[in-house]
Design a protein around this motif. Structure first.
Motif, mmCIF file in Angstrom:
data_model
loop_
_atom_site.group_PDB
_atom_site.id
_atom_site.type_symbol
_atom_site.label_atom_id
_atom_site.label_comp_id
_atom_site.label_asym_id
_atom_site.label_seq_id
_atom_site.Cartn_x
_atom_site.Cartn_y
_atom_site.Cartn_z
ATOM 1 N N LEU A 32 -0.003 8.227 -14.901
ATOM 2 C CA LEU A 32 1.048 8.559 -15.858
ATOM 3 C C LEU A 32 2.241 9.224 -15.193
ATOM 4 N N LEU A 33 2.016 10.068 -14.199
ATOM 5 C CA LEU A 33 3.109 10.806 -13.562
ATOM 6 C C LEU A 33 3.571 10.136 -12.267
ATOM 7 N N HIS A 34 4.656 10.674 -11.685
ATOM 8 C CA HIS A 34 5.236 10.271 -10.394
ATOM 9 C C HIS A 34 5.954 8.911 -10.487
ATOM 10 N N SER A 35 7.270 8.955 -10.450
ATOM 11 C CA SER A 35 8.068 7.734 -10.611
ATOM 12 C C SER A 35 7.999 6.792 -9.422
ATOM 13 N N GLU A 36 7.482 7.227 -8.301
ATOM 14 C CA GLU A 36 7.293 6.391 -7.122
ATOM 15 C C GLU A 36 8.592 5.721 -6.674
ATOM 16 N N LEU A 37 8.562 4.418 -6.314
ATOM 17 C CA LEU A 37 9.713 3.769 -5.678
ATOM 18 C C LEU A 37 10.976 3.853 -6.527
ATOM 19 N N ARG A 38 10.815 3.737 -7.851
ATOM 20 C CA ARG A 38 11.966 3.827 -8.745
ATOM 21 C C ARG A 38 12.716 5.142 -8.561
ATOM 22 N N GLY A 39 12.000 6.207 -8.248
ATOM 23 C CA GLY A 39 12.623 7.524 -8.108
ATOM 24 C C GLY A 39 12.675 8.009 -6.673
ATOM 25 N N ARG A 40 12.607 7.082 -5.702
ATOM 26 C CA ARG A 40 12.511 7.483 -4.300
ATOM 27 C C ARG A 40 13.632 8.423 -3.881
ATOM 28 N N LEU A 41 14.884 8.085 -4.169
ATOM 29 C CA LEU A 41 16.003 8.936 -3.756
ATOM 30 C C LEU A 41 15.950 10.290 -4.449
ATOM 31 N N ARG A 42 15.520 10.294 -5.699
ATOM 32 C CA ARG A 42 15.393 11.551 -6.440
ATOM 33 C C ARG A 42 14.296 12.419 -5.822
ATOM 34 N N TRP A 43 13.191 11.793 -5.428
ATOM 35 C CA TRP A 43 12.125 12.545 -4.776
ATOM 36 C C TRP A 43 12.594 13.159 -3.460
ATOM 37 N N VAL B 227 -5.766 18.444 -5.799
ATOM 38 C CA VAL B 227 -6.936 18.892 -5.040
ATOM 39 C C VAL B 227 -7.624 17.719 -4.351
ATOM 40 N N ARG B 228 -8.588 18.039 -3.511
ATOM 41 C CA ARG B 228 -9.413 17.043 -2.837
ATOM 42 C C ARG B 228 -10.828 17.099 -3.416
ATOM 43 N N GLY B 229 -11.298 15.958 -3.946
ATOM 44 C CA GLY B 229 -12.652 15.801 -4.451
ATOM 45 C C GLY B 229 -12.864 16.360 -5.850
ATOM 46 N N PRO B 230 -13.872 15.881 -6.622
ATOM 47 C CA PRO B 230 -14.620 14.663 -6.330
ATOM 48 C C PRO B 230 -13.808 13.409 -6.668
ATOM 49 N N GLY B 231 -13.647 12.540 -5.681
ATOM 50 C CA GLY B 231 -12.915 11.297 -5.863
ATOM 51 C C GLY B 231 -11.412 11.437 -5.849
ATOM 52 N N ASP B 232 -10.906 12.654 -5.736
ATOM 53 C CA ASP B 232 -9.463 12.905 -5.735
ATOM 54 C C ASP B 232 -8.968 13.212 -4.330
ATOM 55 N N TYR B 233 -7.703 12.890 -4.106
ATOM 56 C CA TYR B 233 -7.037 13.270 -2.864
ATOM 57 C C TYR B 233 -5.639 13.780 -3.189
ATOM 58 N N PRO B 234 -5.140 14.777 -2.465
ATOM 59 C CA PRO B 234 -3.754 15.204 -2.653
ATOM 60 C C PRO B 234 -2.825 14.002 -2.468
ATOM 61 N N PHE B 235 -1.788 13.927 -3.303
ATOM 62 C CA PHE B 235 -0.940 12.727 -3.291
ATOM 63 C C PHE B 235 0.423 13.005 -2.677
ATOM 64 N N ARG B 236 0.815 12.127 -1.762
ATOM 65 C CA ARG B 236 2.179 12.134 -1.248
ATOM 66 C C ARG B 236 2.522 10.728 -0.800
ATOM 67 N N LYS B 237 3.772 10.324 -1.067
ATOM 68 C CA LYS B 237 4.232 9.006 -0.655
ATOM 69 C C LYS B 237 5.615 9.102 -0.043
ATOM 70 N N PHE B 238 6.643 9.334 -0.855
ATOM 71 C CA PHE B 238 8.011 9.464 -0.342
ATOM 72 C C PHE B 238 8.364 10.915 -0.038
ATOM 73 N N ALA B 239 7.645 11.812 -0.706
ATOM 74 C CA ALA B 239 7.917 13.242 -0.542
ATOM 75 C C ALA B 239 6.564 13.941 -0.443
ATOM 76 N N ASN B 240 6.404 15.013 -1.179
ATOM 77 C CA ASN B 240 5.120 15.705 -1.282
ATOM 78 C C ASN B 240 4.826 15.831 -2.772
ATOM 79 N N GLU B 241 4.806 14.650 -3.441
ATOM 80 C CA GLU B 241 4.862 14.588 -4.889
ATOM 81 C C GLU B 241 3.807 15.424 -5.603
ATOM 82 N N GLY B 242 2.552 15.311 -5.147
ATOM 83 C CA GLY B 242 1.485 16.036 -5.822
ATOM 84 C C GLY B 242 1.684 17.536 -5.810
ATOM 85 N N GLU B 243 2.014 18.076 -4.659
ATOM 86 C CA GLU B 243 2.225 19.521 -4.539
ATOM 87 C C GLU B 243 3.479 19.958 -5.262
#
Length: 346
Positions: free
Chosen positions: A123-134, A189-205
């Motif tokens: 549901l969250l994180h605009s990803e590529l569409r919001g790359r410059l904004r990130w 967080v990391r686990g169970p089954g989760d990992y901290p998320f980052r792609k273009f920036a440090n989105e999760g944090e």
């Protein structure tokens, strides 16, 4: 219908700013409570009476309704509004008064108990569409500014979408279902089954720190409670759905009891292309539906067309971030991918 949802459907000022603290806390708390108490005919309990991870409408005792499958939304609040206002084909769902049929919107169909919706998660994180904004928000973040202009714009979109999805779950608990995706990790967080998320920036944090700074840890915690109670998969007579391609063939019992299992959560939310066990999809379709024509749907990995097929044509990827497509699954009718994937907005 809540006033916020009514404004959202009209496209009014609900998108002009961040949700207020008390509203966001209240809607997240209510949605989490709906999920926590969802042990029922369509969401069987796991062992020791714990909340199960499977939404199951495949049994003969379940009322058959048309189904709408929604791919990853990634903060596209406008996409959700276009889905709810989309006027359905008469053959899919309609109103009938004095023998006269009339077409209705998706939201009207929900109000009349004539449709079910499954959101595949993310549901969250605009990803590529919001790359410059990130990237702009990351520059602020590195300077200790957690709520600068760019991040505020991102979170207006993301939290508006999140709160409206929660409103829908509260209003239509049996007919609106949200599956867990790999982005449903507000604590980063990391686990169970989760990992901290980052792609273009440090989105999760960045999202975690924004919510903590702007709203407080109480809102952060209640959104996390909502996420932790989301189911992992859904089964219908015509299809099975999870966020990502199943890494291996999970049994019905594993899906029900997998809410805290690292392997099962990871294997339904993070799978890369070409990383799944060959034949996992067919095995799950056979065991869960017994329907040789059933298909398995997921999002997660982006595509550039209306759909992409994997696993000998039985696994259907539907997440095109540049299109506003949904899948219309008619009851008692085989799925026609060429005609049943429809665009709800430009």
């Amino acid at each position: 219908m809540s006033e916020k949802l009514k404004l959202f459907l009209k496209g009014d000022s609900v998108l002009n700013g961040l949700p207020e603290h008390d509203y966001l806390f209240s809607v997240a708390d209510s949605a989490a409570s709906v999920l926590e108490n969802e042990i029922c005919s369509y969401r069987p309990a796991a062992d020791f009476g714990r909340l199960g991870g499977l939404i199951d409408f495949s049994g003969p005792e379940c009322e058959r309704l048309p189904l709408i499958i929604v791919p990853d939304l990634h903060a596209r609040a406008y996409f959700l509004r276009n889905i709810l206002n989309f006027v359905l084909p008469e053959s899919f769902a309609c109103s009938e008064i004095n023998g006269k049929k009339s077409r209705i919107s998706v939201f009207q169909a929900l109000e009349e108990d004539k449709v079910r919706i499954v959101f595949v998660g993310d549901l969250l994180h605009s990803e590529l569409r919001g790359r410059l904004r990130w990237l702009e928000a990351l520059d602020d973040f590195d300077r200790g500014i957690y709520d600068g202009k760019a991040m505020n714009e991102e979170m207006v979109e993301g939290l508006t979408l999140l709160s409206m999805i929660m409103e829908l779950k509260i209003a239509f608990p049996a007919n609106v279902h949200i599956l867990k995706g790999n982005h449903e990790n507000i604590m980063n967080v990391r686990g169970p089954g989760d990992y901290p998320f980052r792609k273009f920036a440090n989105e999760g944090e960045m999202v975690k720190d924004f919510i903590s700074a702007v709203y407080g840890d109480d809102v952060l915690m209640v959104i996390s409670c909502f996420e932790k109670n989301l189911p992992l998969a859904a089964v219908f007579p015509e299809c099975v759905i999870s966020h990502a391609e199943p890494a291996r063939a999970f049994s019905r019992e594993e899906l029900i009891c997998g809410m805290d299992c690292d392997e099962i959560i990871l294997g339904l939310t993070w799978t890369e292309n070409n990383a799944a066990e060959n034949g996992s999809v067919k095995k799950m379709l056979d065991s869960l539906t017994g329907n040789s024509d059933a298909l398995y749907f997921g999002g997660h990995r982006p595509i550039q067309v209306n759909y992409a097929l994997r696993q000998q044509g039985k696994y259907v990827q539907i997440h095109n971030p540049d299109r506003q497509n949904v899948v219309l699954v008619h009851k008692d009718k085989n799925i026609d991918l060429e005609n049943d994937i429809v665009q709800v907005g430009e």
